[in-house]
Scaffold this motif. Sequence first.
Motif, PDB file in Angstrom:
ATOM      1  N   GLN A 114       0.837  -1.202   0.000  1.00 48.40           N
ATOM      2  CA  GLN A 114       0.000   0.000   0.000  1.00 48.40           C
ATOM      3  C   GLN A 114       0.872   1.252   0.000  1.00 48.40           C
ATOM      4  N   SER A 137      -5.965  -4.788  -0.163  1.00 46.94           N
ATOM      5  CA  SER A 137      -6.753  -3.767   0.510  1.00 46.94           C
ATOM      6  C   SER A 137      -7.453  -4.386   1.716  1.00 46.94           C
ATOM      7  N   PHE A 188      -9.942   3.035   5.054  1.00 44.68           N
ATOM      8  CA  PHE A 188      -9.656   2.189   3.894  1.00 44.68           C
ATOM      9  C   PHE A 188     -10.451   0.883   3.999  1.00 44.68           C
ATOM     10  N   LEU A 194      -8.308   4.668  -0.403  1.00 45.44           N
ATOM     11  CA  LEU A 194      -7.099   4.875   0.401  1.00 45.44           C
ATOM     12  C   LEU A 194      -6.806   6.371   0.451  1.00 45.44           C
ATOM     13  N   LEU A 233      -6.869  -4.024  -4.148  1.00 45.86           N
ATOM     14  CA  LEU A 233      -5.743  -3.092  -4.209  1.00 45.86           C
ATOM     15  C   LEU A 233      -5.252  -2.924  -5.637  1.00 45.86           C
TER      16      LEU A 233
END
Length: 283
Positions: A114, A137, A188, A194, A233
């Motif tokens: 991330q 994520s 998140f 994010l 993600l």
Amino acid sequence: MDHVTDLELPGGGHTTVVGADGGGAGDPVVILLPALGVAAGYYGPFVDALAAEGVATLVADFPGQGVSRPVASRRNDFGYAVVSDDVVAATVAVARERYAGRPLAFIGHSFGGQVGAIHLATHESGVAALVLIGSGSPYWRGFPRRLKLLGQTQLLGAVAQVRGHWPGHRLGFGGRQPRRLMREWARFARRGDLVVERAGVSAEPDFGGVDLPVLAVTLDNDDLAPRGSVDNLVDKLSGARVEHRFATRPAGEAGPAFDHFTWARHPGSFAGEIAAWLRAALA
């Protein structure tokens, strides 16, 4: 791994970069970005295995982890931006000086992936490839036990807000972390975006503008980053060229079964697989 250098950080903090040399001119250089609460030294076996494959690697302790000081507290508070803008940027500068002219890549483990994505979306660093290992994520819809995960992540954020930090070193998850970072992480997990707080402005970086090759590795026995989490993600990196792989211990290879953490201590042939992908992606 060996000590490489010490970093003095903005605001009076400091951390240490460790790593292992490998290869030579034209061979890949990697900056490995650790998981939440995991010290740089944990990755020693994997880093040494990459060096044996001709890939030089640097790892820095994130703020408050390992030998980095000061630790998170009510007074020492920060979020994703500090990790990306201060520690990762400084480590990139070390890599550029130490391995001038060699192609550079990120390997992000879990939370480190991330952070790597944030850095790539907000800095002209010259990093040319990204490997995500067990990195996804925390958005609750990407997990099998969705409501349980949602409750756990929001409780974590609330505890950090009340105590002034998250005491993960005592509670068994994530290490000691600052409340701002846990507030961003909990959001998140709740909303799927994010959002990073930087200079008084809260916004999600332009992840779609990241244009480079990405290897997204889902690990066997990984409840912390299952495929749905990894997809959530990677889907943010809409401008990247993404390859998905699943990693497990090959039959007959010595070592414990892969999970979210064991690959780093017992990499086996996995290090060679990552090194081969890096060479192809950076060629």
